[in-house]
Design a protein around this motif. Structure first.
Motif, PDB file in Angstrom:
ATOM      1  N   PRO A 109     -14.076 -31.158  -7.508  1.00  5.68           N
ATOM      2  CA  PRO A 109     -13.160 -30.012  -7.375  1.00  5.68           C
ATOM      3  C   PRO A 109     -13.799 -28.719  -7.870  1.00  5.68           C
ATOM      4  CG  PRO A 109     -12.071 -31.875  -8.467  1.00  5.68           C
ATOM      5  CD  PRO A 109     -13.509 -32.251  -8.303  1.00  5.68           C
ATOM      6  N   GLY A 110     -13.604 -27.674  -7.090  1.00  7.52           N
ATOM      7  CA  GLY A 110     -14.077 -26.344  -7.502  1.00  7.52           C
ATOM      8  C   GLY A 110     -15.482 -26.022  -7.047  1.00  7.52           C
ATOM      9  N   ALA A 111     -16.283 -27.035  -6.663  1.00  5.42           N
ATOM     10  CA  ALA A 111     -17.681 -26.757  -6.301  1.00  5.42           C
ATOM     11  C   ALA A 111     -17.742 -25.851  -5.068  1.00  5.42           C
ATOM     12  CB  ALA A 111     -18.437 -28.064  -6.057  1.00  5.42           C
ATOM     13  N   ALA A 112     -16.884 -26.124  -4.080  1.00  8.83           N
ATOM     14  CA  ALA A 112     -16.924 -25.326  -2.847  1.00  8.83           C
ATOM     15  C   ALA A 112     -16.530 -23.874  -3.120  1.00  8.83           C
ATOM     16  CB  ALA A 112     -15.995 -25.945  -1.807  1.00  8.83           C
ATOM     17  N   ASP A 113     -15.623 -23.650  -4.087  1.00  9.32           N
ATOM     18  CA  ASP A 113     -15.118 -22.292  -4.330  1.00  9.32           C
ATOM     19  C   ASP A 113     -15.954 -21.512  -5.339  1.00  9.32           C
ATOM     20  OD1 ASP A 113     -12.981 -22.713  -2.633  1.00  9.32           O
ATOM     21  OD2 ASP A 113     -11.786 -23.662  -4.218  1.00  9.32           O
ATOM     22  N   HIS A 114     -16.525 -22.212  -6.314  1.00 11.19           N
ATOM     23  CA  HIS A 114     -17.128 -21.483  -7.438  1.00 11.19           C
ATOM     24  C   HIS A 114     -18.623 -21.691  -7.606  1.00 11.19           C
ATOM     25  CE1 HIS A 114     -13.032 -20.664  -8.416  1.00 11.19           C
ATOM     26  NE2 HIS A 114     -12.753 -21.935  -8.653  1.00 11.19           N
ATOM     27  N   ALA A 115     -19.244 -22.495  -6.735  1.00  5.57           N
ATOM     28  CA  ALA A 115     -20.687 -22.739  -6.908  1.00  5.57           C
ATOM     29  C   ALA A 115     -21.469 -22.199  -5.716  1.00  5.57           C
ATOM     30  CB  ALA A 115     -20.950 -24.243  -7.051  1.00  5.57           C
ATOM     31  N   THR A 198     -17.276 -32.993 -13.665  1.00  5.46           N
ATOM     32  CA  THR A 198     -16.000 -33.425 -13.074  1.00  5.46           C
ATOM     33  C   THR A 198     -15.284 -32.277 -12.361  1.00  5.46           C
ATOM     34  OG1 THR A 198     -14.982 -33.048 -15.233  1.00  5.46           O
ATOM     35  CG2 THR A 198     -15.637 -35.321 -14.717  1.00  5.46           C
ATOM     36  N   ALA A 199     -15.624 -31.048 -12.707  1.00  2.00           N
ATOM     37  CA  ALA A 199     -15.021 -29.894 -12.017  1.00  2.00           C
ATOM     38  C   ALA A 199     -15.876 -28.654 -12.251  1.00  2.00           C
ATOM     39  CB  ALA A 199     -13.598 -29.651 -12.531  1.00  2.00           C
ATOM     40  N   VAL A 200     -15.811 -27.750 -11.277  1.00  5.16           N
ATOM     41  CA  VAL A 200     -16.480 -26.449 -11.415  1.00  5.16           C
ATOM     42  C   VAL A 200     -15.383 -25.398 -11.449  1.00  5.16           C
ATOM     43  CG1 VAL A 200     -18.161 -24.849 -10.407  1.00  5.16           C
ATOM     44  CG2 VAL A 200     -18.399 -27.321 -10.009  1.00  5.16           C
ATOM     45  N   SER A 206     -16.667 -28.450 -16.137  1.00  2.00           N
ATOM     46  CA  SER A 206     -16.070 -29.502 -16.950  1.00  2.00           C
ATOM     47  C   SER A 206     -16.904 -30.751 -16.718  1.00  2.00           C
ATOM     48  CB  SER A 206     -14.628 -29.776 -16.523  1.00  2.00           C
ATOM     49  OG  SER A 206     -13.848 -28.621 -16.697  1.00  2.00           O
ATOM     50  N   THR A 207     -17.247 -31.440 -17.795  1.00  2.00           N
ATOM     51  CA  THR A 207     -18.059 -32.649 -17.653  1.00  2.00           C
ATOM     52  C   THR A 207     -17.467 -33.760 -18.515  1.00  2.00           C
ATOM     53  OG1 THR A 207     -19.575 -32.472 -19.531  1.00  2.00           O
ATOM     54  CG2 THR A 207     -20.078 -31.096 -17.627  1.00  2.00           C
ATOM     55  N   ARG A 209     -18.797 -34.945 -20.891  1.00  2.00           N
ATOM     56  CA  ARG A 209     -19.229 -34.700 -22.276  1.00  2.00           C
ATOM     57  C   ARG A 209     -18.704 -33.380 -22.801  1.00  2.00           C
ATOM     58  NH1 ARG A 209     -24.542 -37.002 -24.123  1.00  2.00           N
ATOM     59  NH2 ARG A 209     -24.725 -38.967 -23.020  1.00  2.00           N
ATOM     60  N   GLY A 210     -17.733 -32.809 -22.092  1.00  2.00           N
ATOM     61  CA  GLY A 210     -17.134 -31.552 -22.554  1.00  2.00           C
ATOM     62  C   GLY A 210     -17.454 -30.395 -21.619  1.00  2.00           C
ATOM     63  N   GLU A 211     -17.050 -29.187 -22.042  1.00  2.00           N
ATOM     64  CA  GLU A 211     -17.215 -27.993 -21.201  1.00  2.00           C
ATOM     65  C   GLU A 211     -18.624 -27.421 -21.350  1.00  2.00           C
ATOM     66  OE1 GLU A 211     -14.543 -26.629 -19.197  1.00  2.00           O
ATOM     67  OE2 GLU A 211     -13.870 -28.669 -19.673  1.00  2.00           O
ATOM     68  N   ILE A 212     -19.172 -26.945 -20.256  1.00  2.00           N
ATOM     69  CA  ILE A 212     -20.452 -26.211 -20.302  1.00  2.00           C
ATOM     70  C   ILE A 212     -20.195 -24.828 -19.716  1.00  2.00           C
ATOM     71  CG2 ILE A 212     -22.834 -26.097 -19.464  1.00  2.00           C
ATOM     72  CD1 ILE A 212     -22.870 -29.138 -19.349  1.00  2.00           C
ATOM     73  N   PRO A 213     -20.217 -23.788 -20.562  1.00  2.00           N
ATOM     74  CA  PRO A 213     -19.969 -22.449 -20.021  1.00  2.00           C
ATOM     75  C   PRO A 213     -21.122 -21.987 -19.135  1.00  2.00           C
ATOM     76  CG  PRO A 213     -20.049 -22.445 -22.459  1.00  2.00           C
ATOM     77  CD  PRO A 213     -20.493 -23.794 -21.995  1.00  2.00           C
TER      78      PRO A 213
END
Ligand SMILES: Cc1cc2nc3c(=O)[nH]c(=O)nc-3n(C[C@H](O)[C@H](O)[C@H](O)COP(=O)(O)OP(=O)(O)OC[C@H]3O[C@@H](n4cnc5c(N)ncnc54)[C@H](O)[C@@H]3O)c2cc1C
Length: 399
Positions: A109-115, A198-200, A206-207, A209-213
């Motif tokens: 989720p989010g990869a198409a919109d934000h990556a 898991t999400a962009v 979001s991973t 192992r936590g958030e990666i800014p």
């Protein structure tokens, strides 16, 4: 007998097929782009090194090839014609389907919109120019590593990180993997290994192992193929790649050849080939040979192929050239540092040079094939002694 061969997709596979088959046949080459895109250099474009486009007209000049700038939108397999997005319908005697692949952003989720993806390398370069922040490359395959290294070296003002579900370059030998990790760290790229995205979202990842800014995300994780083959009714696998026989003819429609990333090709002793320029050009050239053989009433020999190496660029002055066995499994022989960067650049130039040579004299391009007497996993001959460069840059042999 001279036939009309329609090739859809003017990438490495389609262009090689078109040039070679033009030796004895009339060819129509269809692609929405007027330029051949050197896809293996897109990470360089992302880092601001200009365009990788070469005008298609130049690459086919002097051959019996008509280029059509349009997108194939439908194939009538019974009527032997291709419909284009400009309303034209082009009939064929034989069709070469070479639509390649593109980055798959649908799986998270989010990869198409934000990556960004490497297909949008020009836009990515413009976004990074003059800015600052953190850019995260997602995917520890060869493309993700090349993108992360290139940006870490060249994108001034940006901190780079690589996020990958495994270790970067998991398909390389231990020496190759160690060098990739060391090179990325030397260039200042932070590696988040064994981390599943898991999400962009607009401000990062979001991973598990936590958030990666991250201010900019580049998605390289998986590839997908166009749906046209399946929509047309060609037999495809679960990923939509066309199933082909040992002569690269569609297993459901033998008038259609499928080459490059769009096909699921198997070779004896290897199994399924990976999506790569290294396989796209041989399959394109081979399909042209088969078309030629069939048009002259000859029985074609099955496709034969072997791998030689995997090449990973690590910025402009470093790379890994990983020797592999016939089936692509890594050998312990690895070349790194400047010599590897030079070899990698030579190979990149060779691909374009091979297309130009094929234009001047179709049939020139050759690819590696297994020796009939050699088992696919036969070891390479032993090395006599390791090589050390006087400059201190290493040429690594051994584990
Ligand atoms: C950054 C990067 C680095 C890489 N480095 C390497 C490397 O070092 N070594 C290696 O072996 N591989 C490498 N690859 C992989 C390699 O680029 C691909 O496997 C290769 O491009 C596949 O060739 P192809 O001809 O099948 O498809 P493509 O090169 O993708 O060409 C497909 C063509 O089809 C056209 N097309 C698409 N849809 C339509 C349609 N509907 N109608 C008409 N035309 C259409 C497209 O415009 C395109 O021109 C790299 C890839 C990337 C992204």
């Amino acid at each position: 007998m001279k036939q009309h061969i329609v090739v859809i997709g003017a990438g490495y596979a389609g262009l090689t097929a078109a040039l070679r088959v033009s030796r004895r046949h009339r060819v129509t080459l269809i692609d929405p782009k007027t330029e051949f895109s050197e896809r293996i250099r897109l990470h360089e474009v992302a880092a601001g090194r200009g365009s990788t486009g070469v005008p298609l007209r130049e690459l086919v000049a002097g051959r019996d090839i008509s280029t059509v700038t349009a997108r194939a939108v439908a194939i009538d397999l019974d009527g032997r014609s291709v419909s284009l997005d400009d309303g034209t319908v082009v009939g064929y005697d034989r069709l070469v389907y070479a639509l390649g692949s593109r980055t798959d952003t649908a799986s998270v989720p989010g990869a198409a919109d934000h990556a960004y993806t490497v297909e949008r390398a020009g836009e990515l370069s413009a976004r990074l120019a003059g800015g600052d922040g953190t850019v995260a490359a997602v995917g520890g395959g060869l493309t993700g590593i090349e993108v992360a290294a290139e940006l870490a070296e060249s994108a001034a003002g940006w901190k780079t990180c690589l996020v990958t579900g495994q270790e970067p370059g998991a398909g390389l030998s231990p020496a190759g993997r160690r060098h990739v990790t060391a090179a990325l760290e030397r260039l200042g790229a932070r590696i988040h290994a064994d981390t599943r995205v898991t999400a962009v979202h607009p401000h990062g990842l979001s991973t598990d192992r936590g958030e990666i800014p991250a201010d900019v995300v580049v998605w390289t994780a998986t590839l997908t193929v166009p749906s046209l083959a399946a929509e047309a009714g060609l037999a495809v696998d679960a990923r939509g790649r066309a199933l082909v026989d040992a002569t690269l003819r569609s297993s459901s429609h033998p008038d259609v050849f499928v080459v490059g990333d769009a096909a699921r090709v198997s070779a004896p002793g290897i199994g399924e080939l990976r999506m790569a320029c290294a396989t796209a050009m041989p399959t394109g050239a081979y399909a042209a040979e088969v078309i030629d053989a069939l048009s002259r009433g000859r029985q074609p020999a099955p496709f034969r192929f072997r791998y030689l190496a995997q090449c990973v660029s690590l910025g402009r002055n470093d790379a890994v050239i990983q020797a592999v066995r016939a089936d692509d499994s890594p050998h312990h022989l690895v070349i790194t540092g400047r010599p590897a960067a030079r070899i990698n650049e030579w190979i990149n130039r060779y691909t374009l040079g091979a297309l130009n040579a094929e234009r001047r004299r179709p049939g020139t391009y050759r690819w590696a094939k297994p020796l009939r007497t050699t088992a696919p996993n036969a070891p390479l001959p032993p090395l006599r002694k390791p090589v050390e460069e006087p400059s201190g840059r290493r040429v690594l042999f051994g584990k």
